[in-house]
Enzyme design. Sequence first.
Site, PDB file in Angstrom:
ATOM      1  N   CYS A 166     -11.640  -1.870  35.518  1.00  0.00           N
ATOM      2  CA  CYS A 166     -11.402  -2.393  34.167  1.00  0.00           C
ATOM      3  C   CYS A 166     -11.593  -3.907  34.113  1.00  0.00           C
ATOM      4  O   CYS A 166     -11.999  -4.448  33.080  1.00  0.00           O
ATOM      5  CB  CYS A 166      -9.986  -2.056  33.712  1.00  0.00           C
ATOM      6  SG  CYS A 166      -9.589  -0.298  33.716  1.00  0.00           S
TER       7      CYS A 166
ATOM      8  N   SER B 234      -0.229   8.080  28.619  1.00  0.00           N
ATOM      9  CA  SER B 234      -1.518   7.409  28.667  1.00  0.00           C
ATOM     10  C   SER B 234      -2.262   7.680  27.371  1.00  0.00           C
ATOM     11  O   SER B 234      -2.038   8.688  26.694  1.00  0.00           O
ATOM     12  CB  SER B 234      -2.329   7.939  29.851  1.00  0.00           C
ATOM     13  OG  SER B 234      -3.695   7.638  29.699  1.00  0.00           O
TER      14      SER B 234
END
EC number: 4.2.1.9
Length: 561
Positions: free
Chosen positions: A50, A473
Site C-alpha cells: 500500500c 475490514s
Amino acid sequence: MSDNNRSRHITEGVARAPNRAMYYALGYTEADFQNPMIGVANGHSTITPCNSGLQRLADAAIEAIRVSRANPQVFGTPTISDGMSMGTEGMKYSLVSREVIADCIETAAQGQWMDGVVVIGGCDKNMPGGMMALARMNVPGIYVYGGTIKPGHYKGKDLTIVSVFEAVGEYTMGRMDETDFKAIEQCAIPGSGSCGGMYTANTMSSAFEAMGMSLPHSSTMANEDQEKVASAAESARVLVEAVRRQLRPRDIITRASIENAVAVIMATGGSTNAVLHFLAIAHAAEVPWNIDDFERIRKRVPVICDLKPSGKYVATDLHRAGGIPQVMKILLNAGLLHGDCITITGKTVAETLANVPDAPPPGQDVIMPIERALYPQGHLAILKGNLSPEGCVAKITGLKNPVITGPARVFDSEDDAMSAIMDRRIRDGDVVVIRYEGPKGGPGMREMLAPTSALVGQGLGETVGLITDGRFSGGTWGMVVGHVAPEAFVGGPIALIREGDSVTIDAHQLLLQLNISDEEMAARRKAWAQPKPRYVRGVLAKFGKLACTASRGAVTDAFEE
C-alpha cells in the site's frame, strides 16, 4: 498576508539567527526565507505494498513545490499494514496508528511552523490520520492518495486481498485444492498500491475527493500508473496556491462537504470504517456530526456502483468508467450533493463537475444511472436496539437473509472465534458474538476480516450472523454488525450475552436485539464485573485509556465531551 505568515515566526528577526543557521545547513539561501515552508508528510514504507510506491509521488510533489517557489520540508509518518496484521495481535495497533499518524503530522507541522502540508498516504489508517491532522491544525493542506493496486488474475478472474482470505475458508472445507490455494495467494496482489476493491483506503480516498480535499480523479488512479505521479505534482502545486490564498481545511471541511463525502460513500458501496473515521474527522474539524447523520443520508442516496467486496468491479474499473467525478455528477443532478461547497482548487463542486457528462459512459456497468441504481438506498445502516443503544454499523444491501434470529455463539476475543470457525463448530443460523474487542477492551478495535472471510469461504456467509464491538475490514460482507456501542469492556449490553441466548439482527427494522426480558438484562448487568485491562504499559494501554466510544469515532482527544 504574506505567503510565509507562519514560518516567519522561526525565520525572521535578529533573535532567529540560530534558527536560520540550521536552515543554511540544509542548503537554504537568504531569499528562501521569503517563501512558504511546505511540509511533505511522506508515508513511504516497505512494510506494505500500500505504501511501497509512495516515494516517487513524494519526489514529484517535492519538485513541484520547488518550481512553485516554495520550500519543501519532508518528514515521515508511520504505517501499519492492515492486511498483514489481520487476524493477529498486531491488528490492535491499526486504529491506534490513525491517532499516531494524526499526532505525528500535527507535531511536525506545528512544531516547525509550516505554512502548508501535503499529506501522502496509502494504507487504510493513513487516510483518516492525515485528514484529522489537517482538520485539527487548519493549516492549508491537501491529501495525496498513493493510489490503488491493480487486480491480480487467476483462471480468468480478478483477485484482491479478500480473495485470499475467502480462499482460507474454502481450503479448510475441502472446496479448493492446494494448487489453487497457493496460486491465489501468490497472484492476488501483483504490485504496489492499496487494496483494490471499494475497501477502506479506496473508500476514504474517494470520500476525500468528494469532500474537496483531494484533486478530481485522483482517488481511483492506480499507484503504478504515470498519471498518479503527475497528479501528485499537480496536488503540490495546488497546495502552494492554496497557501497563497489562505484557503484552509476548515473552509473546505464543513457539514455540507461531509454530507457530500458520505453520499459518495453510500453511492459507491464503501467501507463501514468510513463511519468511524468521519466521526473522527468531523470531531477534528469541530463540525457538528453524529452517527445518526449517516442513517439520514443512507435513506436518500442509492447505491449506483457495482464494486467489490459485494459487487463485481475494482477501483481501476471505476476510474475507467469516469471515476468519482462521474459518480458525483450523477448525484449532483439528482439533488443529492451540495454543489456550492468549495474545494482545494478554489472552485466549487458544481464548477468542478461542469464538464463531466451527465450520464455514465455506455458499454459499462460499473456506474449506473440513478434510475437503474443497484439499490434504492445506501448500504451502511445504523442499527440500534437493546444490544446497541448508542448504535452500530452494518452493510445491509444485497443480503439474501436480511433478518436472522439465532443462538448466540459467544467469544471474548477474535482468536477464540477464529478457532471455532476453523474447527467447523459454527452452524447455519448461529449468531457469532465477538466481544471485548472494542476501542478500550481490545484495545484497538481489531478488524474481523479473518473470521468473516472464513465463514464466507465455508459457505456460511449468508446463513450466519456476526456481531462485534470490534470493526470490519472494508473487504467484509454478509450479515455482520460492527462497532457495537457501548462496548463490552465498559459494560455495554454485548457483555451480558450468554452462550445460546436468542439474538436478532433485523436489517429491515434496523434492529439489534438480545431476546431476554428487561428484568433479566438488569440482573445480568448487576452481576457483571469489568475485567482488568489487557495492557498496562505502552501505546495500547494509552489508547485503551483515552479512546472514546465507537459511536463518537473512538478518538483519543474527546476530553471536553
